[in-house]
Design an enzyme around this catalytic site. Structure first.
Site, PDB file in Angstrom:
ATOM      1  N   ASP A  12      20.823  96.776  52.834  1.00 33.89           N
ATOM      2  CA  ASP A  12      21.822  95.661  52.585  1.00 33.89           C
ATOM      3  C   ASP A  12      22.214  95.399  51.408  1.00 33.89           C
ATOM      4  O   ASP A  12      21.038  95.093  50.503  1.00 33.89           O
ATOM      5  CB  ASP A  12      21.371  94.142  53.303  1.00 33.89           C
ATOM      6  CG  ASP A  12      21.026  94.510  55.108  1.00 33.89           C
ATOM      7  OD1 ASP A  12      21.189  95.575  55.484  1.00 33.89           O
ATOM      8  OD2 ASP A  12      20.647  93.594  55.350  1.00 33.89           O
ATOM      9  N   ASP A 131      26.625  89.363  67.212  1.00 35.61           N
ATOM     10  CA  ASP A 131      25.513  88.465  66.430  1.00 35.61           C
ATOM     11  C   ASP A 131      25.317  87.315  67.114  1.00 35.61           C
ATOM     12  O   ASP A 131      26.284  86.428  67.305  1.00 35.61           O
ATOM     13  CB  ASP A 131      25.840  88.451  65.112  1.00 35.61           C
ATOM     14  CG  ASP A 131      26.169  89.655  64.435  1.00 35.61           C
ATOM     15  OD1 ASP A 131      25.510  90.614  64.620  1.00 35.61           O
ATOM     16  OD2 ASP A 131      26.968  89.666  63.205  1.00 35.61           O
TER      17      ASP A 131
END
EC number: 5.3.1.16
Length: 242
Positions: A12, A131
């Site tokens: 990330d 999500d």
């Protein structure tokens, strides 16, 4: 259907650095240095996939487009690219990196017509990130509500979405174990492959996810557990190969 669980170590990127967040919340990051070095390390350790995320693009705080392209271009393994891909421009830039597939997130919730078009045009190169907190989807860096998980799944199934990346936000970056019930429920609601994300803390967690392969789970993204050295990638690959 996958015969064994694919593992996707995560890199990330925030402000040019490889970081990990807790619950995906801005401001909780721990930095782990160069994204390219991290990605190359996972490749050397035997990874077949890399999950590469532009967090700035996801949060709307700029982007790391050039760096993301550099990392993707340096890989000999498959790359799944995620973060801020929500229109023609960001999709074109993502696909231009040569990545294997891209994950659409927020875009899927805010512009459903565009997503349907992209799925029709690009097929297997497109995955949709779901999500979830409870059964509610969260968009744009997880700061907004985006509708019901199962209604959205039904729509995306009918549009021909090839695969889903399912993250339980409550688990992400916490090392508290994956939400196996959520994964089972999503697999029951679709015949498309599912990639699990969030909460992996141990080799037993990975074995538990691997046990869901017959239900339709194809892969697992692993982030903080690897960076926190809960286990090595080699150990993880061995654990799910059995």
């Amino acid at each position: 259907m996958a015969s064994k669980l694919e593992l996707l170590p995560a890199v990330d990127v925030r402000d040019g650095q490889a970081v990990r967040l807790v619950h995906g919340e801005s401001g909780t990051e721990t930095s782990y240095g160069s994204p390219l070095e991290a990605a190359l390390a996972w490749q050397r350790s035997g990874a077949e996939w890399l999950h590469l995320v532009d967090l700035d693009a996801a949060f709307g705080t700029g982007d790391n487009r050039a760096l993301i392209a550099e990392v993707a271009g340096a890989m000999d393994i498959k790359v799944e690219l995620s973060g801020g891909i929500r229109d023609d421009d960001t999709l074109a830039a993502a696909l231009a990196t040569g990545c294997t597939r891209v994950n659409l997130g927020t875009a899927a919730l805010e512009t459903p017509e565009w997503v349907a078009k992209v799925i029709a045009e690009h097929g297997d190169k497109i995955a949709v990130g779901l999500d979830v907190r409870g059964t509610t989807l969260r968009g744009r860096g997880w700061t907004r509500d985006g509708g019901d998980l199962y209604e959205t799944l039904e729509r995306l199934n009918s549009e021909g979405c090839a695969r889903y990346v399912v993250t339980d936000i409550a688990k992400d970056g916490t090392l508290q174990g994956p939400n196996l019930e959520l994964l089972r429920n999503v697999c029951a609601a679709t015949d498309r492959p599912v990639v699990a994300s969030g909460g992996v803390s141990s080799l037993d967690d990975l074995r538990a996810i691997a046990a869901l392969v017959p239900l339709g789970v194809e892969g697992s993204i692993v982030g903080k557990a690897l960076y926190a050295k809960a286990f090595t990638l080699e150990e993880a690959l061995e654990a799910v190969a059995k």
